[in-house]
Design an enzyme around this catalytic site. Structure first.
Site, PDB file in Angstrom:
ATOM      1  N   HIS A  82      18.723 -28.065  15.180  1.00  0.00           N
ATOM      2  CA  HIS A  82      17.527 -28.891  15.397  1.00  0.00           C
ATOM      3  C   HIS A  82      16.518 -28.567  14.309  1.00  0.00           C
ATOM      4  CE1 HIS A  82      15.565 -31.582  18.360  1.00  0.00           C
ATOM      5  NE2 HIS A  82      14.444 -31.133  17.794  1.00  0.00           N
ATOM      6  N   ASP A 161      10.136 -34.242  28.732  1.00  0.00           N
ATOM      7  CA  ASP A 161       9.966 -34.272  27.275  1.00  0.00           C
ATOM      8  C   ASP A 161       9.889 -35.717  26.790  1.00  0.00           C
ATOM      9  OD1 ASP A 161       9.772 -33.005  24.641  1.00  0.00           O
ATOM     10  OD2 ASP A 161      11.757 -33.838  24.270  1.00  0.00           O
ATOM     11  N   ARG A 168       2.596 -37.337  22.589  1.00  0.00           N
ATOM     12  CA  ARG A 168       2.170 -36.482  21.467  1.00  0.00           C
ATOM     13  C   ARG A 168       2.230 -37.240  20.149  1.00  0.00           C
ATOM     14  NH1 ARG A 168       6.254 -32.160  21.398  1.00  0.00           N
ATOM     15  NH2 ARG A 168       5.202 -31.482  19.510  1.00  0.00           N
ATOM     16  N   SER A 183       9.465 -28.382  23.788  1.00  0.00           N
ATOM     17  CA  SER A 183      10.172 -29.644  23.561  1.00  0.00           C
ATOM     18  C   SER A 183      11.586 -29.380  23.036  1.00  0.00           C
ATOM     19  CB  SER A 183       9.360 -30.471  22.555  1.00  0.00           C
ATOM     20  OG  SER A 183      10.086 -31.566  22.076  1.00  0.00           O
TER      21      SER A 183
HETATM   22  N1  URA Z   1      11.418 -31.710  17.457  1.00  0.00           N
HETATM   23  C1  URA Z   1      11.306 -31.849  18.806  1.00  0.00           C
HETATM   24  O1  URA Z   1      12.287 -32.143  19.489  1.00  0.00           O
HETATM   25  N2  URA Z   1      10.129 -31.663  19.369  1.00  0.00           N
HETATM   26  C2  URA Z   1       9.028 -31.355  18.683  1.00  0.00           C
HETATM   27  O2  URA Z   1       7.993 -31.198  19.284  1.00  0.00           O
HETATM   28  C3  URA Z   1       9.135 -31.209  17.274  1.00  0.00           C
HETATM   29  C4  URA Z   1      10.347 -31.394  16.677  1.00  0.00           C
END
Ligand code: URA
Length: 432
Positions: A82, A161, A168, A183
């Site tokens: 990620h 989320d 956000r 998140s």
């Molecule tokens: N990637 C995510 O999944 N969440 C975030 O807040 C930032 C990057």
């Protein structure tokens, strides 16, 4: 607990009790908390911060807002990658099929564009027909069947989320270490990953501009991840200039196919291989990151990585055969020319990301539609020489008014100097 009491406590800088935070987040996920209260909480958390205990409570509640897949459901080691968010950052679509081709299970829950950074889900949807919402059973079954799946939050998987992330994106509450931590970790635990390689982007095109904030984010995710049984290795990587040759959803998918076909931008290819190598080593499928890199490289040469990316699109309802070969089809384009001859010494990734959002590649309000063809092409990357009047960037859009405004922003993003200039080192320190 009333939503306004949770908001007031955080506004006043108090620690919220784990049970109260959990009740609030679960109510957000059930859509019982209106967006204005959820947003007020996000802004209070952004300004006041969350303690480690609050971050763990937030993450746990986000995980429990939906289904949680057990890593043991996959017969292979489940590993994911990620990114903390970048511009032109498309490595997921390359590393997921390569690592699956090397024998891992890759259950990948990804996000949409966030602020000026791009999102994997928006890129996937550029291929006609592609679905990114699954039931937990469908998601698990696809990973078992073909080795990988890339999905978004849904009413059944990390719905908290899904709601907070979309809010956000459009309320200036993106670059918060505890909110990013919760998140990311919530998605990874819910999807059933056991191992995570975290690509912490540092630089102008990253949510974390400075190295100290990048390190702090990496440590936060490593620690909170381990509280939920996730083994995390973080790599700090450069995000000063856009990654690869395109910023824009359809173009970036095409670029990933190009890398899997053995071509493409050298820096993008290198980062994909480094990340794939780290994933394979972390999951115990390679004896070292270097050996993992070589294994991933072999799966580019064998064509298996490409076949798997195609198979993934097809499994998710997409029609890659209709999409490829891709060429830009946006109705309007504008070159950004060098004002003087010299060497391109900088391309400000943040300005490029903001321009791309403005062109239609990202959202300004929740629910905005994405234009998959809106993009910025990097014709002359950092370190290459240009003549006066030659294009360094080209902007593509369907709306000419947007194109004009974005072009002005992009003109300020390019710096041409005497050189020689080389891009900064791609991969920095690792944190485990
Ligand atoms: N990637 C995510 O999944 N969440 C975030 O807040 C930032 C990057």
């Amino acid at each position: 607990v009333r939503a306004q009491d949770v908001i007031a406590a955080k506004r006043d800088g108090m620690e919220i009790a784990a049970g109260d935070l959990r009740a609030f987040v679960l109510a957000v996920a059930r859509r019982e908390v209106p967006d204005y209260q959820a947003t007020a909480f996000l802004m209070a958390a952004y300004l006041r911060g969350l303690s480690r205990a609050e971050t763990v409570a937030l993450t746990g509640a986000m995980i429990d807002s939906g289904a949680r897949i057990d890593p043991a459901d996959f017969s292979r080691p489940a590993v994911d990658k990620h990114s903390t968010g970048g511009v032109g950052d498309k490595t997921s679509l390359v590393v997921a099929p390569l690592v699956a081709a090397c024998g891992a299970a890759v259950p990948m829950m990804a996000g949409r564009g966030l602020g000026f950074t791009g999102g994997t889900l928006d890129k996937l949807e550029a291929v006609p027909g592609t679905r990114v919402r699954f039931s937990p059973d469908e998601f698990r079954d696809q990973v078992r069947r073909i080795g990988l799946a890339i999905a978004g939050q849904s009413s059944e998987m990390v719905p908290a989320d899904g709601t907070l992330y979309a809010l956000r994106d459009v309320t200036a509450t993106v670059d918060s270490i505890p909110l990013i931590t919760a998140s990311i970790v919530a998605k990874k635990v819910a999807e059933g990953a056991r191992f995570l390689v975290l690509d912490v982007k540092i630089g102008r095109g990253a949510l974390m501009d400075g190295i100290d904030r990048g390190r702090a984010l990496a440590r936060s995710i490593v620690e909170v991840g381990s509280a939920f049984g996730l083994t995390v290795r973080a790599l700090l990587t450069d995000m000063d200039a856009p990654l690869g040759r395109w910023v824009g959803n359809a173009a970036e998918v095409a670029e990933c196919f190009e890398i899997l076909d053995g071509g493409g931008d050298a820096r993008l290819r290198e980062l994909c291989l480094v990340l794939a190598g780290e994933m394979l080593a972390l999951a115990g499928l390679a004896t070292s990151p270097e050996a993992g890199m070589r294994a991933a490289e072999r799966e580019i040469a064998s064509g298996r990585g490409r076949s798997l990316l195609e198979a993934m699109f097809v499994a998710q309802g997409g029609r890659p055969a209709e999409f490829l070969p891709w060429t830009p089809t946006a109705a309007h384009r504008a070159p950004i020319a060098a004002a003087a001859a010299g060497v391109v010494v900088a391309i400000d990734a943040r300005a490029v990301g903001e321009a791309a959002v403005f062109l239609g590649a990202g959202r300004e309000t929740a629910g905005d539609a994405i234009d998959p063809e809106a993009s910025v092409e990097i014709v002359r990357p950092v370190g290459t020489s240009v003549q006066t009047g030659e294009p360094v960037l080209v902007a593509y859009a369907s709306d000419p008014a947007r194109l004009a405004a974005a072009s002005a922003r992009l003109a300020g993003a390019v710096r041409v100097g005497d050189g020689p200039a080389a891009p900064p080192p791609l991969v920095g320190e690792g944190i485990a």
